[in-house]
Design an enzyme around this catalytic site. Structure first.
Site, PDB file in Angstrom:
ATOM      1  N   MET A 146       1.136  -1.532  -0.110  1.00 16.74           N
ATOM      2  CA  MET A 146       0.098   0.083  -0.022  1.00 16.74           C
ATOM      3  C   MET A 146       0.714   1.313   0.010  1.00 16.74           C
ATOM      4  O   MET A 146       0.464   2.233   0.210  1.00 16.74           O
ATOM      5  CB  MET A 146      -0.437   0.034   1.042  1.00 16.74           C
ATOM      6  CG  MET A 146      -1.925  -1.039   0.607  1.00 16.74           C
ATOM      7  SD  MET A 146      -3.030  -1.150   1.863  1.00 16.74           S
ATOM      8  CE  MET A 146      -3.263  -0.992   3.945  1.00 16.74           C
ATOM      9  N   GLY A 147       2.341   1.119  -0.228  1.00 15.24           N
ATOM     10  CA  GLY A 147       2.773   2.298  -0.516  1.00 15.24           C
ATOM     11  C   GLY A 147       3.817   2.697   1.127  1.00 15.24           C
ATOM     12  O   GLY A 147       3.600   1.724   2.530  1.00 15.24           O
ATOM     13  N   HIS A 176       9.224   1.134   3.487  1.00 19.77           N
ATOM     14  CA  HIS A 176      10.318   1.270   4.228  1.00 19.77           C
ATOM     15  C   HIS A 176      11.025  -0.242   4.925  1.00 19.77           C
ATOM     16  O   HIS A 176      10.888  -0.987   3.277  1.00 19.77           O
ATOM     17  CB  HIS A 176       9.566   1.243   6.048  1.00 19.77           C
ATOM     18  CG  HIS A 176       8.218   0.207   6.434  1.00 19.77           C
ATOM     19  ND1 HIS A 176       8.449  -1.086   5.735  1.00 19.77           N
ATOM     20  CD2 HIS A 176       6.754   0.460   5.361  1.00 19.77           C
ATOM     21  CE1 HIS A 176       7.696  -2.204   6.352  1.00 19.77           C
ATOM     22  NE2 HIS A 176       6.280  -1.190   6.361  1.00 19.77           N
ATOM     23  N   HIS A 232       9.378  -3.060   3.459  1.00 17.71           N
ATOM     24  CA  HIS A 232       8.867  -3.535   2.085  1.00 17.71           C
ATOM     25  C   HIS A 232       9.665  -3.595   1.175  1.00 17.71           C
ATOM     26  O   HIS A 232      10.373  -4.696   0.419  1.00 17.71           O
ATOM     27  CB  HIS A 232       8.217  -2.509   1.609  1.00 17.71           C
ATOM     28  CG  HIS A 232       6.905  -2.142   1.606  1.00 17.71           C
ATOM     29  ND1 HIS A 232       6.789  -0.776   2.688  1.00 17.71           N
ATOM     30  CD2 HIS A 232       5.407  -2.692   2.080  1.00 17.71           C
ATOM     31  CE1 HIS A 232       5.908  -0.737   3.478  1.00 17.71           C
ATOM     32  NE2 HIS A 232       4.745  -1.863   2.471  1.00 17.71           N
ATOM     33  N   LYS A 274       4.685 -10.650   9.359  1.00 19.18           N
ATOM     34  CA  LYS A 274       4.041  -9.471   9.851  1.00 19.18           C
ATOM     35  C   LYS A 274       3.234 -10.153   9.899  1.00 19.18           C
ATOM     36  O   LYS A 274       1.950  -9.538  11.158  1.00 19.18           O
ATOM     37  CB  LYS A 274       4.731  -7.670   9.753  1.00 19.18           C
ATOM     38  CG  LYS A 274       3.608  -7.206  10.563  1.00 19.18           C
ATOM     39  CD  LYS A 274       4.693  -5.523  10.538  1.00 19.18           C
ATOM     40  CE  LYS A 274       3.730  -4.581  11.230  1.00 19.18           C
ATOM     41  NZ  LYS A 274       2.664  -4.431  10.543  1.00 19.18           N
ATOM     42  N   ASP A 275       2.022  -9.240   8.634  1.00 20.21           N
ATOM     43  CA  ASP A 275       0.818 -10.029   8.639  1.00 20.21           C
ATOM     44  C   ASP A 275       0.368 -11.367   8.210  1.00 20.21           C
ATOM     45  O   ASP A 275       0.352 -11.873   7.532  1.00 20.21           O
ATOM     46  CB  ASP A 275       0.609  -9.052   7.477  1.00 20.21           C
ATOM     47  CG  ASP A 275       0.330  -7.361   7.626  1.00 20.21           C
ATOM     48  OD1 ASP A 275      -0.169  -6.416   8.252  1.00 20.21           O
ATOM     49  OD2 ASP A 275       1.125  -6.795   7.216  1.00 20.21           O
ATOM     50  N   SER A 308       6.459  -0.787   9.832  1.00 24.32           N
ATOM     51  CA  SER A 308       5.201  -0.613   9.422  1.00 24.32           C
ATOM     52  C   SER A 308       4.845   0.675   9.216  1.00 24.32           C
ATOM     53  O   SER A 308       5.444   2.013   9.788  1.00 24.32           O
ATOM     54  CB  SER A 308       4.022  -0.961  10.958  1.00 24.32           C
ATOM     55  OG  SER A 308       2.691  -0.149  10.410  1.00 24.32           O
ATOM     56  N   SER A 309       4.172   0.802   8.325  1.00 23.34           N
ATOM     57  CA  SER A 309       3.871   1.983   7.409  1.00 23.34           C
ATOM     58  C   SER A 309       3.161   3.730   8.186  1.00 23.34           C
ATOM     59  O   SER A 309       3.090   4.491   8.280  1.00 23.34           O
ATOM     60  CB  SER A 309       2.906   2.231   6.101  1.00 23.34           C
ATOM     61  OG  SER A 309       3.347   1.398   5.116  1.00 23.34           O
TER      62      SER A 309
HETATM   63  P1  AMP Z   1       1.771  -3.341   3.448  1.00 22.93           P
HETATM   64  O1  AMP Z   1       2.068  -2.358   2.711  1.00 22.93           O
HETATM   65  O2  AMP Z   1       1.213  -2.914   4.632  1.00 22.93           O
HETATM   66  O3  AMP Z   1       0.092  -3.678   2.713  1.00 22.93           O
HETATM   67  O4  AMP Z   1       2.521  -4.363   3.430  1.00 22.93           O
HETATM   68  C1  AMP Z   1       2.906  -4.539   2.034  1.00 22.93           C
HETATM   69  C2  AMP Z   1       3.945  -6.284   2.190  1.00 22.93           C
HETATM   70  O5  AMP Z   1       4.816  -5.758   3.173  1.00 22.93           O
HETATM   71  C3  AMP Z   1       3.087  -6.999   2.935  1.00 22.93           C
HETATM   72  O6  AMP Z   1       2.640  -8.648   2.920  1.00 22.93           O
HETATM   73  C4  AMP Z   1       3.272  -7.090   4.474  1.00 22.93           C
HETATM   74  O7  AMP Z   1       3.318  -8.013   4.939  1.00 22.93           O
HETATM   75  C5  AMP Z   1       4.683  -6.351   4.233  1.00 22.93           C
HETATM   76  N1  AMP Z   1       5.344  -5.996   5.231  1.00 22.93           N
HETATM   77  C6  AMP Z   1       4.881  -4.839   6.481  1.00 22.93           C
HETATM   78  N2  AMP Z   1       5.669  -4.292   7.566  1.00 22.93           N
HETATM   79  C7  AMP Z   1       6.922  -5.561   7.031  1.00 22.93           C
HETATM   80  C8  AMP Z   1       8.053  -5.539   7.735  1.00 22.93           C
HETATM   81  N3  AMP Z   1       8.180  -5.251   8.730  1.00 22.93           N
HETATM   82  N4  AMP Z   1       8.673  -7.119   7.456  1.00 22.93           N
HETATM   83  C9  AMP Z   1       8.011  -8.294   6.783  1.00 22.93           C
HETATM   84  N5  AMP Z   1       7.653  -7.271   5.590  1.00 22.93           N
HETATM   85  C10 AMP Z   1       6.549  -6.142   6.164  1.00 22.93           C
END
Ligand code: AMP
EC number: 6.3.2.1
Length: 526
Positions: free
Chosen positions: A47-48, A51, A54, A175-176, A211-212
């Site tokens: 979702m952008g 960090h 990602h 993490k998710d 985390s974002s």
């Molecule tokens: P999001 O942008 O929050 O939807 O995350 C995109 C992807 O990055 C998802 O598969 C998350 O599980 C992964 N992600 C987010 N934070 C972390 C983290 N700290 N370590 C590893 N993967 C992450």
């Protein structure tokens, strides 16, 4: 200019390709249609507000696949009405720069309208769109019970992305964990032809998972937030000390979290990592997960508790001494040697003895998906027949490489290998054992040696078997070519897991290397 292909001027051969950004399905599909050819595609859905977490997914995709697509889409249908959809951080220019630096090939950043999720349009409204609904058993605990519709939103967008991009491998963070388990299940239930790669959670030095949403935290809250991971670690210590009861493990986490005033617990759950159903005790594996508020920011974290003997995964290029070392390590530690090579040989033997045309991958897939392989203390059986000796013939040797490069063969055998790994207590070697077959292995080794050293050893072997009429230079070239092929093959490419320990075996004897691995193992299990 971004989005164009650059050629260095004059006679330089280097080609630099900038990241291409697409905002429409048509543009992206057309680009991939032309670029795909024989290449593998890795997809990192995000979702952008990218960090370091990602970045690690992107780096894994870069090492494993030829064309990396990062999708950036703040998916409206995974937010519940009271959540932070409007204020969710959006930094496309920054994200694009980061992707460019990491060598991402394509960014897909569509609008909600393009994805059929506009809130106010009659033609593409999210209201009446088709949705993918995960099994209720997987959404009724953890985040699912507090975020109604969230995982349906996630499942729907991820399925759409799979259909638009057709990736070979898609990368998700552990993490998710609930999201990851649900996506694995959807892919299995709907037969979506993609491999799902779970990547370890990346944390700040304090233990706080990146985390974002951490952007919402003040510096003081960032410090306070590290208690989430600390509380999970406390429970892990108790678990390693023999505590198996869910109620006690959850209590440890709750007590630790309650010691911090600003933390507001939403849930602490302990569930089966695959099915996500609650456990009363952890007999094999448990997912211990938390959601908590710090101010108005909702944070999640989790760890996996594994009640099994450790697994040692040894990967590395051909000729680094993997199989000898693996066998020795297994012997000395009293662990099972998971001889993956013998498994591939046994399949090859079966194919050769089944009157199947060796090019007929479909027939081979049918055969392999019904096979019964059994590793015995002395060797291997296939469909009840002992083939320990039979798999060592020159004929099998000549064909094993081609047969094991077939996707269907690899998929069937990886499943078998993982089922051997469920109870742990094994040592396995290969090319993607630590990255793919046993990503949770307690000890990962990447065994390697310089090309010169491997050529020297190979020449020695050849001389000893009376076939030494080849030069070291020729052998070095062969090895380089094989390394290249092994790292670039479509399935099971050679790669070093980010958490693997590299051992360069130049100048070391088999005994030295074995001893080194055993010392590392003792560190892990102490
Ligand atoms: P999001 O942008 O929050 O939807 O995350 C995109 C992807 O990055 C998802 O598969 C998350 O599980 C992964 N992600 C987010 N934070 C972390 C983290 N700290 N370590 C590893 N993967 C992450």
């Amino acid at each position: 200019m971004k989005g164009e292909i650059f050629y260095y001027p004059s006679n330089s051969q280097i080609e630099v390709v900038a990241v291409r950004l697409f905002t429409t399905v048509a543009g992206l599909r057309s680009h991939l249609k032309h670029q795909r050819q024989n290449k593998t595609i890795g997809l990192v859905p995000t979702m952008g507000a990218l960090h370091i977490g990602h970045q690690s997914l992107i780096k894994s995709a870069k090492t494993e696949t030829d064309l990396v697509v990062v999708s950036i889409f703040v998916n409206p249908i995974q937010f519940t009405p009271t959540e932070d959809l409007q204020k969710y951080p959006r930094h496309l220019a920054q994200d694009r720069q980061l992707c460019e630096n990491l060598g991402v090939d394509v960014i897909f950043a569509p609008s909600p309208e393009i994805m059929g999720m506009a809130e106010d349009s009659n033609t593409s409204s999210s209201e009446d769109m088709t949705r993918v609904i995960p099994p209720a058993t997987m959404t009724s605990h953890l985040c699912g019970q507090f975020r109604p519709g969230h995982f349906t939103g996630v499942a729907t967008i991820v399925t759409k992305l799979f259909n638009i991009i057709n990736p070979d491998i898609a990368y998700f963070g552990e993490k998710d964990a609930q999201q990851l388990a649900i996506i694995r299940r959807i892919v299995e239930d709907l037969n979506i032809p993609v491999e799902i790669r779970g990547c370890p959670t990346i944390r700040e030095p304090s233990g706080l998972a990146y985390s974002s949403r951490n952007q919402y935290l003040t510096p003081q809250q960032q410090e306070q937030a590290s208690i989430l991971y600390q509380s999970l670690q406390r429970a892990k210590q108790a678990f390693l000390g023999g505590e198996r009861e869910t109620a006690s493990l959850i209590k440890i986490v709750e007590q630790e979290l309650s010691s911090s005033d600003p933390i507001n617990i939403q849930y602490v759950n302990l569930v089966d990592p695959k099915t996500l159903t609650p456990l009363t005790r952890v007999d094999h594996a448990g997912l211990l997960a938390i959601a908590a508020y710090l101010g108005s920011t909702r944070l999640i974290d989790n760890i996996i508790l594994l009640n099994r003997k450790p697994i040692i995964a040894i990967d590395g290029p051909a000729g680094a001494g993997k199989s000898t070392v693996t066998r020795r390590v297994a012997q000395e530690l009293g662990l099972m040697y998971l001889d993956t090579g013998a498994m591939y040989r046994a399949i090859t033997w079966l194919v050769l003895n089944s009157n199947i045309n060796l090019e007929d991958e479909a027939a081979i897939a049918e055969l392999v998906s019904q096979v019964n392989l059994e590793l015995t203390p002395k060797g291997i059986k296939i469909n009840g027949e002992d083939v320990t000796e039979a798999i060592r013939t020159l004929q099998v040797t000549a064909h094993v490489s081609a047969i094991s490069a077939m996707e269907s063969v690899r998929q069937a055998l990886v499943k078998q290998q993982q089922s051997y790994g469920q109870k742990g207590g094994i040592v396995a070697e290969g090319r993607d054992i630590g990255t793919h077959v046993f990503p949770n292995a307690e000890l990962k080794i990447f065994l390697t040696a310089s090309v010169q050293e491997r050529a020297r050893r190979r020449l020695q072997d050849l001389i000893e078997s009376g076939q030494g009429d080849i030069t070291v230079n020729q052998l070095e070239q062969d090895i380089q070519l094989r390394d290249y092929r092994d790292s670039h093959r479509k399935f099971a490419p050679l790669q070093k897991a980010t958490d693997a320990i590299e051992i360069i075996t130049d100048g070391l004897t088999i005994e030295d290397v074995t001893a080194k691995i055993i010392t590392l193992y003792r560190e892990v299990v102490k």
